[in-house]
Each structure stands twice: as structure tokens, then as C-alpha cells.
Design an enzyme around this catalytic site. Structure first.
Site, PDB file in Angstrom:
ATOM      1  N   HIS A  72       0.757  -1.187  -0.003  1.00 19.75           N
ATOM      2  CA  HIS A  72      -0.424  -0.189  -0.122  1.00 19.75           C
ATOM      3  C   HIS A  72       1.024   1.363   0.113  1.00 19.75           C
ATOM      4  CE1 HIS A  72       0.333   0.160   4.577  1.00 19.75           C
ATOM      5  NE2 HIS A  72       0.437   1.465   4.266  1.00 19.75           N
ATOM      6  N   ASP A 119       0.233  -7.242   1.484  1.00 19.76           N
ATOM      7  CA  ASP A 119       0.767  -5.955   1.700  1.00 19.76           C
ATOM      8  C   ASP A 119       2.229  -6.027   1.443  1.00 19.76           C
ATOM      9  OD1 ASP A 119       0.604  -3.379   1.643  1.00 19.76           O
ATOM     10  OD2 ASP A 119      -0.201  -3.256   3.670  1.00 19.76           O
ATOM     11  N   GLN A 208       0.846   5.696  11.387  1.00 19.78           N
ATOM     12  CA  GLN A 208       0.822   6.290  10.013  1.00 19.78           C
ATOM     13  C   GLN A 208       2.351   6.852   9.814  1.00 19.78           C
ATOM     14  OE1 GLN A 208      -2.107   6.241  11.395  1.00 19.78           O
ATOM     15  NE2 GLN A 208      -2.870   4.758   9.646  1.00 19.78           N
ATOM     16  N   GLY A 209       2.803   6.389   8.625  1.00 15.56           N
ATOM     17  CA  GLY A 209       4.284   6.695   8.489  1.00 15.56           C
ATOM     18  C   GLY A 209       5.185   5.577   8.769  1.00 15.56           C
ATOM     19  N   ASP A 210       4.877   4.611   9.510  1.00 16.06           N
ATOM     20  CA  ASP A 210       5.805   3.544   9.859  1.00 16.06           C
ATOM     21  C   ASP A 210       5.178   2.344   8.913  1.00 16.06           C
ATOM     22  OD1 ASP A 210       6.807   4.563  12.286  1.00 16.06           O
ATOM     23  OD2 ASP A 210       5.016   4.282  13.342  1.00 16.06           O
ATOM     24  N   SER A 211       4.245   2.433   8.045  1.00 21.56           N
ATOM     25  CA  SER A 211       3.916   1.368   7.106  1.00 21.56           C
ATOM     26  C   SER A 211       5.223   1.081   6.208  1.00 21.56           C
ATOM     27  CB  SER A 211       2.895   1.859   6.241  1.00 21.56           C
ATOM     28  OG  SER A 211       1.670   1.434   6.886  1.00 21.56           O
TER      29      SER A 211
HETATM   30  N1  ARG Z   1      -0.930   2.097   7.390  1.00 19.48           N
HETATM   31  C1  ARG Z   1      -0.191   2.949   8.317  1.00 19.48           C
HETATM   32  C2  ARG Z   1       0.998   3.667   7.390  1.00 19.48           C
HETATM   33  O1  ARG Z   1       0.661   3.861   6.181  1.00 19.48           O
HETATM   34  C3  ARG Z   1       0.524   2.111   9.373  1.00 19.48           C
HETATM   35  C4  ARG Z   1      -0.442   2.131  10.338  1.00 19.48           C
HETATM   36  C5  ARG Z   1      -0.084   1.131  11.374  1.00 19.48           C
HETATM   37  N2  ARG Z   1      -0.956   1.090  12.488  1.00 19.48           N
HETATM   38  C6  ARG Z   1      -0.936   0.598  13.740  1.00 19.48           C
HETATM   39  N3  ARG Z   1      -1.990   1.110  14.616  1.00 19.48           N
HETATM   40  N4  ARG Z   1      -0.123  -0.243  13.955  1.00 19.48           N
HETATM   41  O2  ARG Z   1       1.767   4.190   7.663  1.00 19.48           O
END
Ligand code: ARG
Length: 375
Positions: A72, A119, A208-211
Site C-alpha cells: 500500500h 501487503d 501512520q508513516g511506519d507502514s
Molecule cells: N498504514 C499505516 C501507514 O501507512 C500504518 C499503520 C499502522 N497502524 C497501527 N496502528 N499499527 O503508515
């Protein structure tokens, strides 16, 4: 920036709302020391000169020219739209580490932007980076991703739900949960392909940003990659684990693709287009010094069965006839040599290119008349 917005939208389940709570430090854990996680990579918008402004995802260096991230993270993205930063703890410190371009993106087969399963994606860097890659957890590490196991996640993602990304790399220790914990939150996740990971304490999570970033166990050279940050429900909420791509389910895909992307496997060697032109043999230099060396030059392809030199002397009143065949040896491409003794007298030399079965003429031969005289 638009990339960041997109990844957020892709990853937030419908109904999840961003609440800002200053005291929720997502990677709750700690700031990483320089060099602590050498294989940690940041995906950065190509237009942001300051990486801290352009980071939209994390990644893991799995080979000198290959970074593993989440599918993603690169949804709808082309290789020219982002760079990869490695070897840096403080993102805004542009002189640290390396910032390299991207030449190719390979998405995991079956990536589904609705269910977010599969993913994963591999990113080919335009040059090899000098940091140490992180090894994937192997077949013998299955126990390390079982429920209850301790793992670490690291990244420059938001330090609060709805908050800003972090300039400093952070990490936090989490615990693998049973899949059913995530099933209850997200509908059924794919136990074979995803991991459910959370903390007993609210405020410890990826965000968000860790993905795309790594979930791993072990220290230093013993560290092994088990997961890729995929999605969650908000960040750091009590009893709300997040979902990670289970790396072991993709190990063979990652290894194979990364080998190719890293340049380890050369493109399937194009079978050298055979010169279809029939061989033509020319008798070249003949030099004698006790024994003689006859050079044969070939144009077109090489004769399949080699070249034979036929030495003929006609029988006369004073001399016996000679009719001898000597096989030539190939000394380099297009060049064959025959080492032989040549009898005195008027000789006819026939250079005969042979077919593979050595029973017929393969191409054009040559004839030369010489006279060998005693000196
Ligand atoms: N989807 C998020 C990203 O794009 C990462 C989310 C992780 N969230 C969590 N609660 N563990 O960075």
C-alpha cells in the site's frame, strides 16, 4: 504529501477517526541510536529535499539494491516518484547516510487494496547502498512469530494518532497476538499471511508513516525480519493490535525477486545467435622447423566436426606416394593449427571442414600446392 494522504486513506478502516492526543507516544519505546538498525529505510517523496518533510513509509534493506516495503506504500506510485534514504537516524540530517533513486517496483502477487492482504512490495534501488541488509526469519524461526513472542517495530511514523511523523527514528517492543484478536477488530485476517501484533499498554504501537517498515526480533547480526507494518485501527489504542504482513509467507518470493533485482542473477543468457554462415577454411602460414605448423583460418561459423588436413604426395619413380590425414586443433576462434611432419617433394594440402558426424564436408575447404625441399 499526496502520497502520505493516500496511504493513510488506504490503511484506515472505514469509521476510524483521527483523534489527536499529545500524550500518546506511538512508538512509545525509545529513539534509536545511530546505526542501531542499519537496514532501516525511509521512502521519501522525490520532491522533498528534506527527507523529514517527504517521508511517507518505512522499508527494510534486504539486499544492497533491494528494499522491502508494504504494497500500500507504493499503491499507484511509480519508481520516479520517490527516493529511498538509508543509514540515517535523524531524517532531516541530509548529510547522513545515503539517499538513492528507485528504478523498479515489484508488487507481491495478489496484493488487494481492499482486504490489504499480500501487503508487500520490493523496490529496486538505482545503486547498491552500503548498509547491512536484514535477514528474513527462516524456517527454523517459526516459534519466534507465535503468539506471546516479543518483537520490535521501528520507524519515523507519527508519534501520536493523527500526529506528525518523527524526525528521529524510533522503535518499540511489542508482542505477537493470536490472530483471533485481530479477527475481532478487522473481520477475518489471513492467519497464514498476516500477523497480529500489539502491546499490553496503550500508547505503544506503530502508526501512520511506519507502514512498510520492519517488525523483527533479535539484536545486531542476529536480528531477523518477521513482519511488515501494514495497518491498524488508529494508533496505540488500548487492546487494539495492528496487522503486519507475515514475512515468512513471502520468503521464497522475496528471496527470488530480490536476487533478480539485486542483479545476482544475470538476465537469462541469450543463446548466442549462431553464425549460420557456412565455414570457409583458408590454408594460411606454413612454417617448418624440423616439424611443420600449418595455420588454418576459418570465416563463418566453426566447422561442427573440426578440420582435417589431408597431405598428398603423388607417387613418382623415385618417391612413394603419401596420403595422410591430420586433425587440426582449434587455437582460438577462427584459427586452427595442424602440427605435422611434411615429407619432401611436391605436396597438395587439402583443408577439409567436417560435419559433426565427421563423414561429410561442412562448408568450403581449401587446397594448396607446395614443395618441401631439404635445406
Ligand atoms: N498504514 C499505516 C501507514 O501507512 C500504518 C499503520 C499502522 N497502524 C497501527 N496502528 N499499527 O503508515
Amino acid at each position: 504529501m499526496s502520497l502520505v494522504a493516500m496511504t493513510l486513506l488506504a490503511a484506515l478502516p472505514a469509521g476510524a477517526q483521527a483523534i489527536t492526543s499529545r500524550d500518546v507516544k506511538i512508538l512509545g519505546g525509545a529513539e534509536a541510536a545511530p546505526g542501531q538498525f542499519p537496514w532501516m529505510a525511509a521512502l521519501v517523496d522525490v520532491d522533498s529535499r528534506n527527507a523529514a518533510d517527504g517521508i511517507f513509509c518505512g522499508g527494510t534493506v534486504v539486499a544492497p539494491r533491494v528494499v522491502l516495503t508494504a504494497g500500500h506504500c507504493v499503491q499507484g506510485t511509480t519508481a520516479d516518484q520517490f527516493d529511498v534514504v538509508v543509514g540515517r537516524t535523524r531524517l532531516s540530517r541530509g548529510t547522513d547516510g545515503e539517499r538513492v533513486g528507485v528504478t523498479q517496483i515489484v508488487r507481491a502477487p495478489g496484493w488487494n487494496s481492499t482486504t490489504l492482504v499480500n501487503d508487500a512490495a520490493l523496490v529496486q534501488l538505482d545503486k547498491a547502498v552500503s548498509v547491512t541488509p536484514l535477514a528474513l526469519a527462516g524456517a527454523g524461526d517459526a516459534a519466534r512469530e507465535a503468539a506471546g513472542q516479543s518483537v520490535i517495530v521501528s520507524g519515523w511514523g507519527a508519534t501520536a494518532e493523527g500526529g506528525d511523523v518523527s524526525d528521529t527514528l524510533k522503535y518499540v517492543r511489542l508482542t505477537v497476538r493470536s490472530t483471533s484478536r485481530c479477527n475481532a477488530l478487522f473481520g477475518t485476517i489471513n492467519a497464514g499471511k498476516q500477523l497480529c501484533v500489539g502491546s499490553n499498554r496503550a500508547g505503544e504501537d506503530s502508526c501512520q508513516g511506519d507502514s512498510g517498515g520492519p517488525l523483527f526480533f533479535g539484536d545486531g547480526a542476529a536480528a531477523r525480519l518477521v513482519g511488515i507494518v501494514s495497518f491498524g485501527d488508529g494508533c496505540g489504542r488500548a487492546n487494539t493490535p495492528g496487522v503486519y504482513t507475515r514475512v515468512s509467507a513471502y520468503a521464497s518470493w522475496i528471496t527470488q525477486e530480490a536476487t533478480v533485482l539485486n542483479g545476482g542473477t544475470p538476465e537469462p543468457t541469450p543463446t548466442p545467435t549462431p553464425t549460420t554462415k557456412k565455414p570457409t577454411v583458408r590454408i594460411g602460414k606454413i612454417s617448418c622447423n624440423y616439424s611443420c605448423t600449418v595455420t588454418l583460418n576459418v570465416t563463418g561459423r566453426e566447422p561442427a566436426g573440426g578440420i582435417v588436413l589431408n597431405v598428398v604426395r603423388k607417387k613418382t619413380k623415385s618417391r612413394k606416394g603419401v596420403d595422410r590425414f591430420v586433425l587440426a586443433k582449434k587455437s582460438s576462434s577462427g584459427r586452427w593449427t595442424v602440427k605435422t611432419e611434411l615429407p619432401f617433394g611436391k605436396l597438395t594440402l587439402y583443408a577439409i571442414p567436417l560435419t559433426a558426424a565427421q563423414d561429410d564436408l561442412d562448408g568450403n575447404g581449401d587446397v594448396e600446392r607446395i614443395e618441401i625441399v631439404p635445406n
